[in-house]
Design a protein around this motif. Structure first.
Motif, PDB file in Angstrom:
ATOM      1  N   THR A 361       1.015  -1.128  -0.148  1.00 13.16           N
ATOM      2  CA  THR A 361      -0.019  -0.235   0.041  1.00 13.16           C
ATOM      3  C   THR A 361       1.556   1.191   0.273  1.00 13.16           C
ATOM      4  N   LEU A 362       0.350   2.489   0.062  1.00 19.13           N
ATOM      5  CA  LEU A 362       1.330   3.285  -0.206  1.00 19.13           C
ATOM      6  C   LEU A 362       1.442   4.530   1.426  1.00 19.13           C
ATOM      7  N   GLY A 363       1.050   3.365   2.363  1.00 20.39           N
ATOM      8  CA  GLY A 363       1.466   3.247   3.476  1.00 20.39           C
ATOM      9  C   GLY A 363       2.844   2.763   3.698  1.00 20.39           C
ATOM     10  N   HIS A 364       3.299   1.887   3.196  1.00 23.60           N
ATOM     11  CA  HIS A 364       4.539   1.155   3.497  1.00 23.60           C
ATOM     12  C   HIS A 364       5.916   1.936   3.373  1.00 23.60           C
ATOM     13  N   GLY A 365       6.607   1.313   3.713  1.00 20.71           N
ATOM     14  CA  GLY A 365       7.303   2.349   3.226  1.00 20.71           C
ATOM     15  C   GLY A 365       9.204   1.906   3.590  1.00 20.71           C
ATOM     16  N   PRO A 366       9.985   1.536   3.452  1.00 21.44           N
ATOM     17  CA  PRO A 366      11.499   0.914   3.446  1.00 21.44           C
ATOM     18  C   PRO A 366      11.223  -0.213   4.282  1.00 21.44           C
ATOM     19  N   GLY A 367      11.468   0.504   6.288  1.00 20.84           N
ATOM     20  CA  GLY A 367      11.472  -0.176   7.000  1.00 20.84           C
ATOM     21  C   GLY A 367      10.334  -1.859   7.118  1.00 20.84           C
ATOM     22  N   HIS A 368       8.504  -1.186   6.442  1.00 19.00           N
ATOM     23  CA  HIS A 368       7.795  -2.319   6.586  1.00 19.00           C
ATOM     24  C   HIS A 368       8.298  -3.595   5.135  1.00 19.00           C
ATOM     25  N   LEU A 369       9.360  -2.968   4.187  1.00 20.77           N
ATOM     26  CA  LEU A 369       9.884  -4.126   3.157  1.00 20.77           C
ATOM     27  C   LEU A 369      11.216  -4.940   3.501  1.00 20.77           C
ATOM     28  N   PHE A 370      11.997  -4.224   4.837  1.00 20.98           N
ATOM     29  CA  PHE A 370      13.328  -4.540   5.109  1.00 20.98           C
ATOM     30  C   PHE A 370      12.254  -5.358   5.908  1.00 20.98           C
ATOM     31  N   ARG A 371      11.302  -5.604   6.753  1.00 22.36           N
ATOM     32  CA  ARG A 371      10.649  -6.612   7.872  1.00 22.36           C
ATOM     33  C   ARG A 371      10.072  -7.779   6.861  1.00 22.36           C
ATOM     34  N   ALA A 372       9.355  -6.995   6.034  1.00 23.58           N
ATOM     35  CA  ALA A 372       8.835  -8.061   5.256  1.00 23.58           C
ATOM     36  C   ALA A 372       9.597  -9.022   4.787  1.00 23.58           C
ATOM     37  N   GLY A 373      11.127  -9.239   4.214  1.00 23.90           N
ATOM     38  CA  GLY A 373      11.899  -9.614   4.185  1.00 23.90           C
ATOM     39  C   GLY A 373      12.818 -10.247   4.513  1.00 23.90           C
ATOM     40  N   TYR A 374      12.603  -9.963   6.175  1.00 19.75           N
ATOM     41  CA  TYR A 374      13.360 -10.762   6.940  1.00 19.75           C
ATOM     42  C   TYR A 374      12.301 -11.754   7.342  1.00 19.75           C
ATOM     43  N   GLU A 375      11.233 -11.624   7.251  1.00 23.43           N
ATOM     44  CA  GLU A 375       9.988 -12.326   7.216  1.00 23.43           C
ATOM     45  C   GLU A 375       9.350 -13.958   6.594  1.00 23.43           C
ATOM     46  N   SER A 376       9.252 -13.402   5.349  1.00 22.38           N
ATOM     47  CA  SER A 376      10.102 -14.171   4.295  1.00 22.38           C
ATOM     48  C   SER A 376      11.272 -15.427   4.072  1.00 22.38           C
ATOM     49  N   ILE A 377      12.259 -15.052   5.174  1.00 18.31           N
ATOM     50  CA  ILE A 377      13.630 -15.891   4.793  1.00 18.31           C
ATOM     51  C   ILE A 377      12.416 -16.707   6.671  1.00 18.31           C
ATOM     52  N   ALA A 378      11.773 -16.539   7.600  1.00 19.30           N
ATOM     53  CA  ALA A 378      12.377 -16.693   8.108  1.00 19.30           C
ATOM     54  C   ALA A 378      10.439 -18.165   7.813  1.00 19.30           C
ATOM     55  N   PHE A 379       9.999 -17.500   7.372  1.00 18.86           N
ATOM     56  CA  PHE A 379       8.532 -18.255   6.874  1.00 18.86           C
ATOM     57  C   PHE A 379       9.193 -19.401   5.985  1.00 18.86           C
ATOM     58  N   GLY A 380      10.242 -19.270   5.477  1.00 21.87           N
ATOM     59  CA  GLY A 380      10.902 -20.248   4.661  1.00 21.87           C
ATOM     60  C   GLY A 380      12.179 -21.037   5.566  1.00 21.87           C
ATOM     61  N   VAL A 381      12.279 -21.287   6.269  1.00 25.02           N
ATOM     62  CA  VAL A 381      13.146 -21.640   7.883  1.00 25.02           C
ATOM     63  C   VAL A 381      12.106 -22.953   8.193  1.00 25.02           C
ATOM     64  N   ARG A 382      10.544 -22.086   8.244  1.00 28.51           N
ATOM     65  CA  ARG A 382       9.753 -22.635   9.027  1.00 28.51           C
ATOM     66  C   ARG A 382       9.121 -23.665   8.200  1.00 28.51           C
ATOM     67  N   GLN A 383       9.305 -23.514   6.878  1.00 28.15           N
ATOM     68  CA  GLN A 383       8.729 -24.272   6.461  1.00 28.15           C
ATOM     69  C   GLN A 383       9.396 -25.899   6.274  1.00 28.15           C
ATOM     70  N   ILE A 384      10.659 -25.356   6.065  1.00 26.36           N
ATOM     71  CA  ILE A 384      12.175 -26.253   6.556  1.00 26.36           C
ATOM     72  C   ILE A 384      11.704 -27.126   7.694  1.00 26.36           C
ATOM     73  N   LEU A 385      11.536 -26.919   8.280  1.00 27.26           N
ATOM     74  CA  LEU A 385      11.227 -27.750   9.948  1.00 27.26           C
ATOM     75  C   LEU A 385      10.379 -28.099  10.058  1.00 27.26           C
ATOM     76  N   ASP A 386       9.652 -27.441   9.075  1.00 28.26           N
ATOM     77  CA  ASP A 386       7.511 -28.860   9.141  1.00 28.26           C
ATOM     78  C   ASP A 386       8.375 -30.005   7.893  1.00 28.26           C
ATOM     79  N   LEU A 387       8.706 -30.336   7.042  1.00 24.60           N
ATOM     80  CA  LEU A 387       9.590 -31.150   6.530  1.00 24.60           C
ATOM     81  C   LEU A 387      10.816 -32.110   6.980  1.00 24.60           C
ATOM     82  N   LEU A 388      11.418 -31.041   8.022  1.00 18.49           N
ATOM     83  CA  LEU A 388      12.276 -32.755   9.075  1.00 18.49           C
ATOM     84  C   LEU A 388      10.956 -32.761   9.518  1.00 18.49           C
ATOM     85  N   ARG A 389       9.764 -31.758  10.356  1.00 23.21           N
ATOM     86  CA  ARG A 389       9.504 -32.629  11.388  1.00 23.21           C
ATOM     87  C   ARG A 389       8.857 -33.704  10.354  1.00 23.21           C
TER      88      ARG A 389
END
Length: 499
Positions: A361-389
């Motif tokens: 949205t127009l309300g999102h800024g660089p901080g939102h994009l940077f946090r979303a980047g970290y969170e995307s990596i973390a969600f990918g790690v969570r999916q890998i952990l689900d595969l290991l389980r």
């Protein structure tokens, strides 16, 4: 402890070659770094120059540390080399390198060869024998690509990054079992040797390297290599392995239930197992010793994605963007990202996957994009952990390593998203430190049953953030399937125009 002895570990990474000189207790005496970068001449290719990036940089680092040892009055008792991988390069019988070296799963050019192998050998047979479904990580498919394009001819020898350097140091031709187990489908996990029938059929006349275990002495520094590197002629050189597994060894994640989570330009998780098992979407490999096994998975971006976002936000430092991201609540105010900016290896195997940013949205800024980047990596790690389980291989202890452990926020987001503790070692040098430990043990300077890892801090999940991430996780998991056909069309569109 022999106060006059030292050991040397050298690692060839994607962004640099790093070497460390240590004493028998792991004390760091000197280090050397030589920076380089991979080349991407086409959208699906990732290459390096074996002569300059691998051997040339190794020579510089080895000369610096050989001089440092002499200045300290130390004798280098053993050398061990690890490197990025699985990577492949071929050399002619006359010693000429045939082509640039093809890198690990970030190079996705071998799609046609993967399709051919799956069609002719059968997916179930490949998984049953090798323990891993073919993906861009499969070095065997890359060998077939080289052979079909004239860059691996009958009589040639082939190498991964670390064995190429060891070959130049010693004249010893080998591949360690751990690396060979990622040359799918040409390694038989059950038999613990090359699948010679399959390799002979697809790579006739190519000499398969003898197999050794990491930590075994494979040769000694030749007089010619000594003149180039400054090392003493006759210095023992050990079989190394792929850098991530050497780093896992350096931080002691070798017992069943242990896992290493490595944050670099990509993310890689290696989970130590009690026995062999396989699961689609995970890479089954040997460990560093006979009878040991691991399951692993690697994403294609992590630090490289965060660097891209930083560059996009021109003029802003990492420190500034991290502080802005800290001020953004979990979930980035409805911003969700798929980190597939270089295709993906795991948790989905799709070289044509592409990055997606949803909810802008127009309300999102660089901080939102940077946090979303970290969170995307973390969600990918969570999916890998689900595969290991799902594979009954969920880790009970996770040690975090790599340059990504230094920022703080990224680690915290992964712990919050995944609900796991992460233990961060005091010394985070990398794979070269694991090489030095293997060298010290082989030289009889260090206890083979003891390591050098000292945990400095533990990252624990914040329970107040769990609900938001649990709510977002199903949407993250659905986003790839919902956009897959569109991004594939876009990938084809871009490839047709040379982007």
């Amino acid at each position: 402890m022999d106060e006059r002895s030292a050991v040397l570990g050298l690692d060839i990474g994607t962004g640099s070659t790093k070497a460390v000189l240590t004493d028998a207790r792991g004390g760091i005496l000197a280090t050397s770094v030589r920076h380089h970068s991979m080349s991407m001449p086409h959208s699906a290719w990732a290459e390096m120059d074996a002569e300059s990036d691998w051997w040339g940089d190794a020579v510089v680092c080895l000369r610096e540390l050989a001089a440092a040892a002499a200045d300290l009055g130390r004798t280098i008792a053993a050398v061990c080399v690890s490197g990025l991988g699985p990577a492949v390069v071929a050399e002619s019988p006359g010693g000429a390198v045939r082509s640039p070296a093809i890198l690990y799963g970030v190079d996705t050019r071998s799609g046609e060869q993967i399709d051919q192998l799956n069609r002719e050998l059968g997916r179930p047979e490949i998984l049953g024998r090798g323990g891993t479904e073919l993906s861009s990580q499969a070095a065997g498919a890359k060998l077939l690509w080289l052979a079909q394009h004239g860059a691996l001819q009958p009589g040639d020898r082939f190498f991964s990054s670390h064995t190429f350097v060891t070959w130049r140091l010693t004249g010893a031709y080998y591949l360690d079992h751990q690396t060979a187990s990622q040359f799918d489908p040409f390694y038989d996990m059950a038999a613990g040797r090359w699948a010679e029938d399959w390799a002979g059929h697809y790579l006739p006349g190519r000499e398969l390297p003898p197999l050794r275990w990491p930590g075994e002495i494979v040769g000694a520094v030749t007089a010619a290599a000594a003149a180039q590197t400054g090392l003493g002629a006759g210095t023992p050189v050990l079989a190394g392995t792929i850098d991530a597994w050497a780093e896992a060894y350096s931080v002691g994640t070798t017992s069943p239930g242990d896992a290493m989570l490595m944050y670099g330009s990509t993310v890689l998780m290696i989970s130590a197992l009690e026995g062999f098992r396989s699961h689609p979407g995970l890479w089954a490999t040997t460990g560093l010793t006979p009878g040991s096994h691991t399951l692993a998975a690697g994403m294609s971006t992590s630090g490289s994605l965060m660097s891209w976002i930083r560059d996009l936000c021109s003029g802003q430092s990492y420190e500034s963007l991290i502080e802005q991201a800290r001020a953004v609540p979990p979930g980035a105010d409805g911003l969700l990202m798929l980190p597939y900016f270089a295709g993906e290896r795991a948790p989905v195997s799709d070289p044509k996957a592409r990055g997606v940013i949803a909810g802008l949205t127009l309300g999102h800024g660089p901080g939102h994009l940077f946090r979303a980047g970290y969170e995307s990596i973390a969600f990918g790690v969570r999916q890998i952990l689900d595969l290991l389980r799902a594979a009954d291989a969920a880790p009970t202890r996770v040690v975090a390593v790599g340059g990504g452990t230094q920022g703080g926020l990224g680690l915290q987001v992964v712990s919050d998203v995944c609900g796991i503790e992460q233990h961060v070692p005091r010394t985070v040098i990398g794979a070269s430190y694991g090489d030095a430990l293997l060298a010290a043990q082989a030289a009889g300077l260090a206890d083979p049953s003891a390591g050098w890892c000292d945990i400095a801090r533990t990252i624990t999940p914040d329970p107040e953030h769990r609900a938001a991430y649990d709510e977002l996780y199903p949407n993250y998991s659905r986003l790839y399937a919902a956009t897959r056909s569109i991004v594939h069309d876009l990938a084809d569109f871009g490839d047709a125009r040379g982007t």
